[in-house]
Design a protein around this motif. Structure first.
Motif, PDB file in Angstrom:
ATOM      1  N   ALA B 129       0.826  -1.210   0.000  1.00  0.00           N
ATOM      2  CA  ALA B 129       0.000   0.000   0.000  1.00  0.00           C
ATOM      3  C   ALA B 129       0.861   1.261   0.000  1.00  0.00           C
ATOM      4  CB  ALA B 129      -0.922  -0.010   1.208  1.00  0.00           C
ATOM      5  N   ILE B 130       1.953   1.213   0.772  1.00  0.00           N
ATOM      6  CA  ILE B 130       2.846   2.375   0.833  1.00  0.00           C
ATOM      7  C   ILE B 130       3.482   2.603  -0.532  1.00  0.00           C
ATOM      8  CG2 ILE B 130       5.052   3.166   1.796  1.00  0.00           C
ATOM      9  CD1 ILE B 130       4.119   1.778   4.469  1.00  0.00           C
ATOM     10  N   ASP B 131       3.846   1.510  -1.170  1.00  0.00           N
ATOM     11  CA  ASP B 131       4.410   1.603  -2.506  1.00  0.00           C
ATOM     12  C   ASP B 131       3.373   2.143  -3.500  1.00  0.00           C
ATOM     13  OD1 ASP B 131       6.827   1.237  -3.864  1.00  0.00           O
ATOM     14  OD2 ASP B 131       5.888  -0.387  -5.007  1.00  0.00           O
ATOM     15  N   ALA B 132       2.145   1.683  -3.358  1.00  0.00           N
ATOM     16  CA  ALA B 132       1.078   2.157  -4.247  1.00  0.00           C
ATOM     17  C   ALA B 132       0.905   3.669  -4.123  1.00  0.00           C
ATOM     18  CB  ALA B 132      -0.233   1.451  -3.924  1.00  0.00           C
ATOM     19  N   ASN B 161       3.069  10.539   6.633  1.00  0.00           N
ATOM     20  CA  ASN B 161       3.415  11.937   6.345  1.00  0.00           C
ATOM     21  C   ASN B 161       3.627  12.152   4.847  1.00  0.00           C
ATOM     22  OD1 ASN B 161       3.312  12.299   9.058  1.00  0.00           O
ATOM     23  ND2 ASN B 161       5.508  12.595   9.368  1.00  0.00           N
ATOM     24  N   GLN B 162       4.301  11.212   4.209  1.00  0.00           N
ATOM     25  CA  GLN B 162       4.514  11.319   2.763  1.00  0.00           C
ATOM     26  C   GLN B 162       3.187  11.313   2.017  1.00  0.00           C
ATOM     27  OE1 GLN B 162       6.948  12.121   0.930  1.00  0.00           O
ATOM     28  NE2 GLN B 162       8.558  12.085   2.483  1.00  0.00           N
ATOM     29  N   LEU B 163       2.283  10.460   2.482  1.00  0.00           N
ATOM     30  CA  LEU B 163       0.961  10.386   1.856  1.00  0.00           C
ATOM     31  C   LEU B 163       0.251  11.742   1.949  1.00  0.00           C
ATOM     32  CD1 LEU B 163      -1.357   8.203   0.870  1.00  0.00           C
ATOM     33  CD2 LEU B 163      -2.240   8.643   3.139  1.00  0.00           C
ATOM     34  N   THR B 164       0.365  12.364   3.117  1.00  0.00           N
ATOM     35  CA  THR B 164      -0.291  13.660   3.326  1.00  0.00           C
ATOM     36  C   THR B 164       0.296  14.722   2.399  1.00  0.00           C
ATOM     37  OG1 THR B 164      -0.569  13.036   5.638  1.00  0.00           O
ATOM     38  CG2 THR B 164      -0.908  15.354   5.081  1.00  0.00           C
ATOM     39  N   LEU B 165       1.623  14.758   2.366  1.00  0.00           N
ATOM     40  CA  LEU B 165       2.284  15.764   1.539  1.00  0.00           C
ATOM     41  C   LEU B 165       1.970  15.533   0.052  1.00  0.00           C
ATOM     42  CD1 LEU B 165       4.171  18.186   1.831  1.00  0.00           C
ATOM     43  CD2 LEU B 165       6.110  16.633   1.543  1.00  0.00           C
ATOM     44  N   LYS B 166       1.979  14.283  -0.350  1.00  0.00           N
ATOM     45  CA  LYS B 166       1.715  13.975  -1.754  1.00  0.00           C
ATOM     46  C   LYS B 166       0.259  14.310  -2.124  1.00  0.00           C
ATOM     47  CE  LYS B 166       2.662  10.987  -5.500  1.00  0.00           C
ATOM     48  NZ  LYS B 166       3.683  10.170  -6.098  1.00  0.00           N
TER      49      LYS B 166
END
Ligand SMILES: [Zn+2]
Lengths: 299, 271
Positions: B129-132, B161-166
């Motif tokens: 999921a993180i990769d997705a 955090n990366q998901l939020t920023l992206k």
């Protein structure tokens, strides 16, 4: 005027091309799987390539308001590495079941070798099993013999000729195909193969039924705007817009529509509509819209 | 699990035509009865969109502390088929999701991501999921990142955090990240503040939801921007700032630019 480009290798083209194609009225493309230009080192590279055709490239096209479909197959040039070709044939079925895949192709002969014939035949069988049309590449050298063998093999396998388009035809080879029931594909290139003027002559001589025109643009010298350019040439030669759209929009879609996975009504300018996914939020807010708003659409 | 399955099946039935439903039950029978074979399942999954269509669901249902909503019929059908396969062929459930995801097209992948909180309730596939969430395909990204309980439950802090920023970077609304408030942390606050500064410096549009990921406790330097955007009266910025302040200790400088009713709304009237 709206156009459909039934044979173009967008993976080797830039975003400038997508922009120019959309501006010229192209709203859908079919991208046949073809060869890489240099030898592959493993069957795994086919998986990555096919995945790009059903995933990333489709998304890339949608960013420019173009619907993207593809055909999946082992190219004749790449059929001569038998061990690898055998592996590729095994992975084809799971791709042939996917939604954006509207035909098997491009398959056919290149050097007209035994290996090419074997994998061509195996893929015609797959097309039969998956009830998919077939996009057949005819060779650039020894074209007449290649076309004859193609037609003989289709007959031998017992494939309905309605389900086949024989591509890259010219003034000589079209005569072989004309009474077979197959669809007739023509690649209009800047230098070799077919030109706009020659294409008009073929349309005048053979009529517009089952005639298909493409640019076959790839990583070589080629022009992804050839379909709209043929449209202009047709208008200049006295064809009306209905006839232009028949040859350059409806014919190719109707051919691929035999897959049950594309229809004329589906081929409209796509909108990236995030609100469709998540109706509670205006998802692309803050970003300048990639695609023009619906109201601004032509046709 | 079988209770969930029944509810999901009912939802699908309500959202499909009778012909679509009939085609679907034929597949179901095949999956239950057949000897498990990945290739069969894959061909069924790949064909489902053409069988059950891709229309919105007729209603939504709550299951396992999540809501099945904003899915399409093909997505529900695909998740359902994978769930039943996991249920009836539990011995091969482990490797199943990874293979189906890698070998699926983008629609199949979106379906798996949307249903991941049901398909992988223990979070064993968080790497997938993180990769997705690294994709640039916006629809695919949204499938895991928007209105999905999975990331807040199973992403580590760095990935969340990366998901939020992206999400901000792709122009999407971080209000649609479920569990954001709970997962807000100092490095997220700092990352989003840096992004805000960059956008302002470059004179580019500011994502209006960005305030939801900045906490003044962690990032006091953001105070001036809060004041500036409270005063410029863009209603979306305004609403997001107020909503963000709701969970914060509000500095006096900010209090001084709030109206009485805003203070009341925030229950932040100084004694
Ligand atoms: Zn080609």
């Amino acid at each position: 005027m709206k156009y459909f480009e039934p044979h173009v290798h967008m993976i080797s083209r830039t975003t400038d091309d997508y922009e120019r194609m959309a501006a010229a009225g192209i709203i859908g493309v079919v991208e046949p799987a073809f060869w890489q230009g240099q030898p592959r080192t493993s069957a795994g590279t086919f998986i990555d390539y096919f995945d790009a055709l059903i995933g990333w490239e489709r998304f890339r096209a949608s960013q420019f308001g173009i619907r993207h479909y593809c055909t999946i197959g082992l190219n004749p040039k790449e059929a001569n590495n038998i061990a690898m070709a055998e592996e590729v044939i095994k992975i084809l079925p799971r791709y042939l079941a996917k939604d954006g895949v509207v035909a098997v192709g491009e398959v056919g002969y290149d050097d007209i070798s035994n290996a090419e014939e074997r994998f061509f035949a195996e893929q015609l069988q797959l097309a039969k099993a998956f009830e998919l049309p077939v996009l057949v590449h005819t060779p650039h050298r020894d074209k007449v013999k290649g076309t004859e063998r193609t037609l003989a093999l289709i007959k031998e396998i017992g494939l309905n000729p309605e389900m086949v388009v024989v591509d890259h035809l010219n003034e000589i080879t079209i005569d072989l195909v004309i009474d077979t029931g197959c669809w007739k594909g023509h690649s209009v290139y800047p230098e070799t193969k077919m030109s706009e003027a020659r294409m008009i002559e073929l349309l005048k001589r053979y009529g517009t039924d089952k005639m298909i025109v493409n640019s076959a643009a790839d990583w070589g010298v080629s022009d992804p705007l050839k379909v709209p350019k043929v449209g202009q040439a047709m208008l200049a030669a006295g064809y009306d817009t209905t006839e232009v759209e028949k040859v350059l929009f409806e014919n190719p879609i109707n051919f691929f529509a035999q897959s049950g996975r594309i229809a004329i009504a589906d081929v409209t300018r796509p909108l990236i509509d995030q609100t469709q996914l998540h109706e509670d939020n205006s998802a692309l807010r803050g970003q300048s819209p990639i695609i023009e708003a619906e109201a601004e659409q032509t046709s | 699990m079988s209770n969930n399955l029944n509810e999901l099946a009912l939802l699908l039935q309500k959202s499909c035509s009778s012909q679509q439903w009939q085609q679907f039950t034929t597949y179901q029978q095949q999956l239950k009865e057949s000897h498990y074979a990945l290739s069969n399942l894959q061909i069924i999954l790949a064909s489902l969109r053409r069988k059950v269509g891709s229309q919105s669901l007729s209603t939504s249902i709550d299951i396992d502390d999540g809501t099945v909503k904003h899915w399409k019929t093909d997505e529900l059908a695909r998740v359902y088929c994978i769930l039943t396969t996991q249920y009836y062929h539990s011995h091969c459930a482990d490797a199943l999701l990874g293979q189906l995801y890698t070998q699926g097209d983008e629609y199949e992948r979106e379906a798996i991501l949307k249903g991941l909180w049901l398909l992988d309730p223990k979070g064993q596939k968080s790497t997938l999921a993180i990769d997705a969430a690294r994709t640039n395909i916006v629809t695919l990204f949204s499938a895991i990142g928007q209105l999905n309980p999975y990331p807040a439950r199973h992403f580590n802090q760095e990935a969340f955090n990366q998901l939020t920023l992206k999400t901000l970077f792709l122009g999407l609304d971080i209000n649609c990240i479920l569990g954001l408030k709970k997962r807000l942390n100092s490095s997220m606050s700092r990352m989003c503040f840096d992004y805000l500064r960059e956008r302002i410096a470059a004179n580019r549009a500011i994502p209006t939801s960005i305030w939801q990921a900045i906490n003044l406790k962690h990032t006091p330097v953001a105070e001036d921007f809060f004041i500036q955007f409270l005063q410029n009266k863009n209603p979306q910025h305004h609403a997001n700032i107020l909503s963000s302040l709701k969970n914060q200790t509000i500095p006096a400088t900010i209090l001084s630019v709030l109206t009485k009713s805003e203070k009341k709304h925030l229950q932040a009237i100084p004694r």
